[in-house]
Design a protein around this motif. Sequence first.
Motif, short mmCIF file in Angstrom:
data_model
loop_
_atom_site.label_atom_id
_atom_site.label_comp_id
_atom_site.label_asym_id
_atom_site.label_seq_id
_atom_site.Cartn_x
_atom_site.Cartn_y
_atom_site.Cartn_z
N ARG A 102 30.28 31.11 43.80
CA ARG A 102 30.68 31.76 42.56
C ARG A 102 31.86 31.03 41.93
O ARG A 102 32.74 30.53 42.65
CB ARG A 102 31.06 33.23 42.81
CG ARG A 102 29.97 34.05 43.49
CD ARG A 102 30.43 35.48 43.72
NE ARG A 102 29.45 36.22 44.49
CZ ARG A 102 28.43 36.88 43.97
NH1 ARG A 102 28.27 36.88 42.66
NH2 ARG A 102 27.58 37.55 44.73
N PRO A 103 31.92 30.97 40.62
CA PRO A 103 33.07 30.33 39.98
C PRO A 103 34.32 31.17 40.16
O PRO A 103 34.24 32.39 40.28
CB PRO A 103 32.66 30.27 38.50
CG PRO A 103 31.68 31.40 38.34
CD PRO A 103 30.94 31.47 39.64
N GLU A 104 35.45 30.50 40.21
CA GLU A 104 36.72 31.23 40.29
C GLU A 104 37.06 31.76 38.89
O GLU A 104 37.16 30.99 37.94
CB GLU A 104 37.83 30.31 40.79
CG GLU A 104 37.65 29.89 42.25
CD GLU A 104 38.84 29.10 42.76
OE1 GLU A 104 39.85 29.02 42.00
OE2 GLU A 104 38.79 28.59 43.87
N LEU A 105 37.22 33.06 38.82
CA LEU A 105 37.49 33.70 37.53
C LEU A 105 38.98 33.90 37.38
O LEU A 105 39.64 34.45 38.26
CB LEU A 105 36.76 35.03 37.44
CG LEU A 105 35.23 34.98 37.61
CD1 LEU A 105 34.64 36.38 37.52
CD2 LEU A 105 34.61 34.08 36.55
N THR A 106 39.53 33.45 36.26
CA THR A 106 40.94 33.65 35.99
C THR A 106 41.11 34.81 35.05
O THR A 106 40.33 34.96 34.09
CB THR A 106 41.55 32.39 35.35
OG1 THR A 106 40.81 32.07 34.16
CG2 THR A 106 41.48 31.23 36.32
N PRO A 107 42.11 35.68 35.29
CA PRO A 107 42.29 36.86 34.40
C PRO A 107 42.72 36.45 33.02
O PRO A 107 43.25 35.39 32.80
CB PRO A 107 43.39 37.65 35.14
CG PRO A 107 44.06 36.67 36.02
CD PRO A 107 43.05 35.62 36.38
#
Length: 233
Positions: free
Chosen positions: A228-233
């Motif tokens: 999964r891609p790393e999601l940034t807030p």
Amino acid sequence: MVSQFSRTWQRPPSQSELQALIDDEVRTELYVREAMKLGLDQNDTLIRRRLRQKMEFLNESEFLNKAPSDSDLENYFATHPDQYRTDAVVSFRHVFFDPQQRGESLGLDVQDALRRLTNPGDGADQEGLGDPIDLADNWSDTSRKELVALFGSTFTEALLEQAQGRWTGPIESAYGQHLVRVDSVSKGVIPELDDIRAEVSRDWGQAQLRRHQDDAYQRLLNRYTVRRPELTP
């Protein structure tokens, strides 16, 4: 193909009709194979969604929908009681104030009307106050669902929390502001299991099917590695 044609037209196909069905199936099969060779199925949302549906249908066909026991229904009902609560019912009166007509005097007009309605000595008449609106002034035994459809959820939820037997407000609706007098409220009751056994049994079965689908998905997921891609807030 013959069976499907016969069910649709209530007769078997003629020789020419059968030949046309076969020709159409050959055309479909040819285009499907060639489209898959070109990878046209890879990024098509509709095809991906349809394949997912077929997998879920396959899982559903493997689901053994056994009849629930009494304890199954009792446990499900005890866990989801508010799901079966009857709708709230309220009887009330209201006086409407139109923000567009009142303008800056809206707040003062509403408070003046409330004072007159709550002071019997002023002899205020409900019908002589407020602005016209294409809704009744008095409502008797009206369900919460009906009120949400007519006045909106903000007004309805506030209405159900008002004290009974006296004029209160203002509370806001999609139309404007209202002074209200709640005469009676029944916030709904949870019926006995025996009265809704068929409904609870249906819901229990649907819950079991959802659990079966989730378990089938988890078994498939365990066979894959998902990055999964790393999601940034």
